[in-house]
Design a protein around this motif. Structure first.
Motif, PDB file in Angstrom:
ATOM      1  N   THR A 100     -16.187  66.248  47.180  1.00  0.00           N
ATOM      2  CA  THR A 100     -14.940  66.022  47.910  1.00  0.00           C
ATOM      3  C   THR A 100     -13.751  66.240  46.976  1.00  0.00           C
ATOM      4  OG1 THR A 100     -15.993  64.419  49.375  1.00  0.00           O
ATOM      5  CG2 THR A 100     -13.588  64.329  49.218  1.00  0.00           C
ATOM      6  N   ALA A 101     -12.812  67.069  47.398  1.00  0.00           N
ATOM      7  CA  ALA A 101     -11.620  67.341  46.587  1.00  0.00           C
ATOM      8  C   ALA A 101     -10.717  66.116  46.552  1.00  0.00           C
ATOM      9  CB  ALA A 101     -10.855  68.531  47.154  1.00  0.00           C
ATOM     10  N   ASN A 102     -10.102  65.880  45.405  1.00  0.00           N
ATOM     11  CA  ASN A 102      -9.161  64.770  45.246  1.00  0.00           C
ATOM     12  C   ASN A 102      -7.897  65.281  44.582  1.00  0.00           C
ATOM     13  OD1 ASN A 102     -11.845  63.814  43.552  1.00  0.00           O
ATOM     14  ND2 ASN A 102     -11.580  62.763  45.475  1.00  0.00           N
ATOM     15  N   GLU A 103      -6.812  64.631  44.926  1.00  0.00           N
ATOM     16  CA  GLU A 103      -5.539  64.855  44.245  1.00  0.00           C
ATOM     17  C   GLU A 103      -4.740  63.572  44.384  1.00  0.00           C
ATOM     18  OE1 GLU A 103      -3.212  68.707  43.943  1.00  0.00           O
ATOM     19  OE2 GLU A 103      -2.110  67.597  45.482  1.00  0.00           O
ATOM     20  N   PHE A 104      -4.286  63.047  43.255  1.00  0.00           N
ATOM     21  CA  PHE A 104      -3.497  61.827  43.271  1.00  0.00           C
ATOM     22  C   PHE A 104      -2.501  61.870  42.124  1.00  0.00           C
ATOM     23  CE2 PHE A 104      -7.257  61.131  40.793  1.00  0.00           C
ATOM     24  CZ  PHE A 104      -6.907  60.295  39.749  1.00  0.00           C
ATOM     25  N   THR A 105      -1.548  60.978  42.170  1.00  0.00           N
ATOM     26  CA  THR A 105      -0.466  60.973  41.191  1.00  0.00           C
ATOM     27  C   THR A 105      -0.364  59.600  40.536  1.00  0.00           C
ATOM     28  OG1 THR A 105       1.089  60.379  42.924  1.00  0.00           O
ATOM     29  CG2 THR A 105       0.903  62.734  42.407  1.00  0.00           C
ATOM     30  N   GLY A 106       0.472  59.519  39.528  1.00  0.00           N
ATOM     31  CA  GLY A 106       0.720  58.253  38.867  1.00  0.00           C
ATOM     32  C   GLY A 106       1.740  58.420  37.760  1.00  0.00           C
ATOM     33  N   ILE A 122      -0.401  52.228  32.686  1.00  0.00           N
ATOM     34  CA  ILE A 122      -0.725  53.250  33.676  1.00  0.00           C
ATOM     35  C   ILE A 122      -0.511  52.656  35.065  1.00  0.00           C
ATOM     36  CG2 ILE A 122      -3.180  52.678  33.578  1.00  0.00           C
ATOM     37  CD1 ILE A 122      -3.735  55.633  34.364  1.00  0.00           C
ATOM     38  N   ASN A 123       0.127  53.443  35.908  1.00  0.00           N
ATOM     39  CA  ASN A 123       0.370  53.044  37.290  1.00  0.00           C
ATOM     40  C   ASN A 123      -0.049  54.194  38.205  1.00  0.00           C
ATOM     41  OD1 ASN A 123       1.795  50.392  37.038  1.00  0.00           O
ATOM     42  ND2 ASN A 123       3.051  51.656  35.697  1.00  0.00           N
ATOM     43  N   PRO A 124      -1.344  54.291  38.502  1.00  0.00           N
ATOM     44  CA  PRO A 124      -1.785  55.358  39.408  1.00  0.00           C
ATOM     45  C   PRO A 124      -1.496  54.978  40.854  1.00  0.00           C
ATOM     46  CG  PRO A 124      -3.649  54.023  38.761  1.00  0.00           C
ATOM     47  CD  PRO A 124      -2.447  53.482  38.013  1.00  0.00           C
ATOM     48  N   ASP A 125      -1.309  55.980  41.668  1.00  0.00           N
ATOM     49  CA  ASP A 125      -1.177  55.764  43.111  1.00  0.00           C
ATOM     50  C   ASP A 125      -2.600  55.616  43.665  1.00  0.00           C
ATOM     51  OD1 ASP A 125       1.588  55.959  42.878  1.00  0.00           O
ATOM     52  OD2 ASP A 125       1.562  58.124  43.169  1.00  0.00           O
ATOM     53  N   ILE A 126      -3.219  54.519  43.297  1.00  0.00           N
ATOM     54  CA  ILE A 126      -4.643  54.298  43.548  1.00  0.00           C
ATOM     55  C   ILE A 126      -4.978  54.280  45.034  1.00  0.00           C
ATOM     56  CG2 ILE A 126      -4.590  51.769  43.492  1.00  0.00           C
ATOM     57  CD1 ILE A 126      -7.267  53.964  41.825  1.00  0.00           C
ATOM     58  N   HIS A 127      -4.036  53.844  45.860  1.00  0.00           N
ATOM     59  CA  HIS A 127      -4.306  53.805  47.307  1.00  0.00           C
ATOM     60  C   HIS A 127      -4.581  55.200  47.854  1.00  0.00           C
ATOM     61  CE1 HIS A 127      -0.035  54.490  46.786  1.00  0.00           C
ATOM     62  NE2 HIS A 127      -0.023  55.043  47.966  1.00  0.00           N
ATOM     63  N   VAL A 128      -3.945  56.206  47.287  1.00  0.00           N
ATOM     64  CA  VAL A 128      -4.185  57.596  47.722  1.00  0.00           C
ATOM     65  C   VAL A 128      -5.597  58.012  47.341  1.00  0.00           C
ATOM     66  CG1 VAL A 128      -3.462  59.997  47.367  1.00  0.00           C
ATOM     67  CG2 VAL A 128      -1.737  58.199  47.584  1.00  0.00           C
ATOM     68  N   LEU A 129      -5.984  57.731  46.113  1.00  0.00           N
ATOM     69  CA  LEU A 129      -7.336  58.074  45.663  1.00  0.00           C
ATOM     70  C   LEU A 129      -8.397  57.320  46.455  1.00  0.00           C
ATOM     71  CD1 LEU A 129      -9.255  59.511  43.742  1.00  0.00           C
ATOM     72  CD2 LEU A 129      -8.912  57.619  42.134  1.00  0.00           C
ATOM     73  N   LEU A 130      -8.195  56.033  46.684  1.00  0.00           N
ATOM     74  CA  LEU A 130      -9.178  55.249  47.436  1.00  0.00           C
ATOM     75  C   LEU A 130      -9.351  55.779  48.856  1.00  0.00           C
ATOM     76  CD1 LEU A 130      -8.344  51.630  46.216  1.00  0.00           C
ATOM     77  CD2 LEU A 130     -10.163  53.175  45.418  1.00  0.00           C
ATOM     78  N   ALA A 131      -8.252  56.228  49.464  1.00  0.00           N
ATOM     79  CA  ALA A 131      -8.347  56.811  50.807  1.00  0.00           C
ATOM     80  C   ALA A 131      -9.158  58.112  50.773  1.00  0.00           C
ATOM     81  CB  ALA A 131      -6.953  57.052  51.375  1.00  0.00           C
ATOM     82  N   GLN A 132      -8.929  58.945  49.772  1.00  0.00           N
ATOM     83  CA  GLN A 132      -9.672  60.196  49.663  1.00  0.00           C
ATOM     84  C   GLN A 132     -11.161  59.963  49.431  1.00  0.00           C
ATOM     85  OE1 GLN A 132      -7.734  62.475  46.592  1.00  0.00           O
ATOM     86  NE2 GLN A 132      -5.820  62.568  47.707  1.00  0.00           N
ATOM     87  N   LEU A 133     -11.467  58.895  48.687  1.00  0.00           N
ATOM     88  CA  LEU A 133     -12.863  58.574  48.398  1.00  0.00           C
ATOM     89  C   LEU A 133     -13.507  57.746  49.508  1.00  0.00           C
ATOM     90  CD1 LEU A 133     -12.656  57.737  44.605  1.00  0.00           C
ATOM     91  CD2 LEU A 133     -13.365  59.882  45.681  1.00  0.00           C
ATOM     92  N   ARG A 134     -12.696  57.373  50.507  1.00  0.00           N
ATOM     93  CA  ARG A 134     -13.164  56.580  51.630  1.00  0.00           C
ATOM     94  C   ARG A 134     -13.796  55.282  51.159  1.00  0.00           C
ATOM     95  NH1 ARG A 134     -16.953  60.242  54.218  1.00  0.00           N
ATOM     96  NH2 ARG A 134     -17.390  58.504  55.592  1.00  0.00           N
ATOM     97  N   VAL A 135     -13.086  54.604  50.262  1.00  0.00           N
ATOM     98  CA  VAL A 135     -13.534  53.298  49.781  1.00  0.00           C
ATOM     99  C   VAL A 135     -13.215  52.293  50.872  1.00  0.00           C
ATOM    100  CG1 VAL A 135     -13.200  51.498  48.060  1.00  0.00           C
ATOM    101  CG2 VAL A 135     -13.233  53.898  47.366  1.00  0.00           C
ATOM    102  N   LEU A 136     -14.221  51.575  51.297  1.00  0.00           N
ATOM    103  CA  LEU A 136     -14.068  50.616  52.377  1.00  0.00           C
ATOM    104  C   LEU A 136     -13.744  49.250  51.817  1.00  0.00           C
ATOM    105  CD1 LEU A 136     -17.176  51.774  54.420  1.00  0.00           C
ATOM    106  CD2 LEU A 136     -14.813  52.535  54.638  1.00  0.00           C
ATOM    107  N   ALA A 137     -12.861  48.554  52.486  1.00  0.00           N
ATOM    108  CA  ALA A 137     -12.455  47.208  52.033  1.00  0.00           C
ATOM    109  C   ALA A 137     -13.491  46.178  52.385  1.00  0.00           C
ATOM    110  CB  ALA A 137     -11.114  46.835  52.653  1.00  0.00           C
TER     111      ALA A 137
END
Length: 137
Positions: A100-106, A122-137
């Motif tokens: 799965t392709a990913n692209e995120f910023t920070g 470090i302050n990554p935009d982790i919510h973007v990455l988690l959405a791309q990886l389909r991490v479930l809460a």
């Protein structure tokens, strides 16, 4: 300063030998670790390399590029980056398939002392990455 930032970018892009040229033996890392661990335990060039390698292991072809900066103010440096790659598997809670392709910023904020990075936030935009990886809460 540009050489230091280039070494930092090279390190983030997997050139682990660059750590000796840019990371202080006394570096303090200020980050929220995904495993809940204490980032103050990440110490010295070897600790930073191990931490970066752990992140890179979950993403093949992970590439960091600077989008903004570096912005230098005294001993402080800030830069905005964009990372892209493909999910390789092994990220806790991820439902995305490997490949799965990913692209995120920070942003990285660095304090320089003695020509080396002494503090790293470090302050990554982790919510973007988690959405791309389909991490479930």
């Amino acid at each position: 300063m540009n050489t230091l930032i280039q070494h930092w970018l090279d390190l983030r892009n997997g050139d682990y030998a660059a750590a000796e040229a840019c990371v202080s033996p006394d570096i303090r890392v200020h980050a929220a670790l995904l495993d809940g661990g204490d980032s103050s335990a990440v110490g010295g060039p070897a600790g930073v390399v191990a931490w970066i390698a752990q992140t890179r292991a979950a993403f093949s072809e992970l590439t960091f590029a600077i989008e903004v900066g570096p912005i230098v103010d005294g001993d402080m440096v800030a830069l905005r980056w964009r990372a892209s790659g493909a999910y390789a598997g092994g990220f806790p809670g991820a439902a995305a398939k490997p490949g799965t392709a990913n692209e995120f910023t920070g942003t990285d904020t660095l304090r320089v002392a003695g020509g080396l990075i002494a503090d790293y936030w470090i302050n990554p935009d982790i919510h973007v990455l988690l959405a791309q990886l389909r991490v479930l809460a």
